[in-house]
Design an enzyme around this catalytic site. Structure first.
Site, PDB file in Angstrom:
ATOM      1  CB  CYS A  42      87.935  84.626  20.324  1.00  0.00           C
ATOM      2  SG  CYS A  42      87.818  86.156  19.340  1.00  0.00           S
ATOM      3  CG  ASP A  44      92.148  88.459  20.278  1.00  0.00           C
ATOM      4  OD1 ASP A  44      93.388  88.398  20.410  1.00  0.00           O
ATOM      5  OD2 ASP A  44      91.488  89.489  20.507  1.00  0.00           O
ATOM      6  NE  ARG A  46      94.475  90.591  21.965  1.00  0.00           N
ATOM      7  CZ  ARG A  46      93.685  91.638  22.273  1.00  0.00           C
ATOM      8  NH1 ARG A  46      94.182  92.636  22.977  1.00  0.00           N
ATOM      9  NH2 ARG A  46      92.443  91.657  21.865  1.00  0.00           N
ATOM     10  CG  HIS A  98      89.190  86.953  24.381  1.00  0.00           C
ATOM     11  ND1 HIS A  98      89.708  88.222  24.213  1.00  0.00           N
ATOM     12  CD2 HIS A  98      88.641  86.620  23.189  1.00  0.00           C
ATOM     13  CE1 HIS A  98      89.506  88.623  22.975  1.00  0.00           C
ATOM     14  NE2 HIS A  98      88.854  87.678  22.318  1.00  0.00           N
ATOM     15  CB  CYS A 101      85.876  89.431  22.999  1.00  0.00           C
ATOM     16  SG  CYS A 101      85.592  88.642  21.395  1.00  0.00           S
TER      17      CYS A 101
END
Ligand code: CO
Length: 210
Positions: A42, A44, A46, A98, A101
């Protein structure tokens, strides 16, 4: 000083640290790459691929997009996959989703967000395929977590369905597909044990003859 203002300086410090350990560090990296792993994760912020698995530059080929999707009309994903499998000869492709998400969460809901609605449609399709199981989970967080997992499993199978992966298997190339989910609140990875290394698990209609 803003975060942005420090970036170039951070880079200089990072280079110096690497050179202190190995004066030829960048010279060696510049010679070429042969990463054993392709990571599809992803976007993302993080979930930084290399950091969470302790990998160094040169060890992981990376493709990231919203909600770690494998969409077979996505030229970016296909090009990365083709290069990773046919030129770099990676041995493993890991789809890593994750928990928490935002893309998957948005796909569970009905609010229009804009252009991204069309990308999220693919995740909604995953929900539809697993509607019975997901609708039966009353706790919303648990349903969300399971949806994240099922989405990863679906993407692993979508990888297996690509002509690129099936062609590699037909040529007896050692290529294994895996599905993982990363926990934002623990830092730990859960292996979903969806390990595919041939087309026998695919529905007959998806199996390609070359
Ligand atoms: Co995400």
């Amino acid at each position: 000083m803003t975060f942005y203002d420090k970036l170039i300086e951070n880079n200089k410090n990072w280079v110096q640290n690497k050179l202190n350990i190995d004066a030829d560090y960048f010279k060696k990296l510049a010679e070429g790459q042969s990463p054993p792993v392709l990571w599809i994760g992803c976007a993302d912020s993080r979930v930084p691929a290399n950091q969470i698995i302790g990998a160094q530059p040169g060890e992981v080929f990376v493709q990231r997009n919203i909600a770690n999707m494998v969409i077979h009309t996505d030229m970016n994903m296909l090009s990365v996959l083709d290069y990773a499998v046919n030129a770099l000869k990676v041995k493993h492709v890991i789809v890593c989703g994750h928990y928490g998400c935002g893309g998957v969460k948005a796909a569970m809901q009905n609010k229009s967000i804009g252009l991204i609605d069309n990308w999220l449609r693919h995740i909604k399709d995953v929900y539809r395929h697993h509607k019975a199981e997901l609708d039966a989970i009353e706790n919303e967080t648990e349903r969300f977590n399971r949806f994240v997992e099922l989405n990863v499993v679906e993407q692993v199978f979508d990888l297996a369905k690509t002509s690129i992966v099936q062609n590699a298997w037909k040529n007896n190339q050692d290529l294994q597909l895996h599905g993982w989910v990363y926990g934002l609140d623990s830092g730990l990875i859960k292996d979903l044990q969806v390990n595919i290394s041939n087309d026998s698990e695919l529905d007959k209609v998806y199996q390609l003859n070359f």
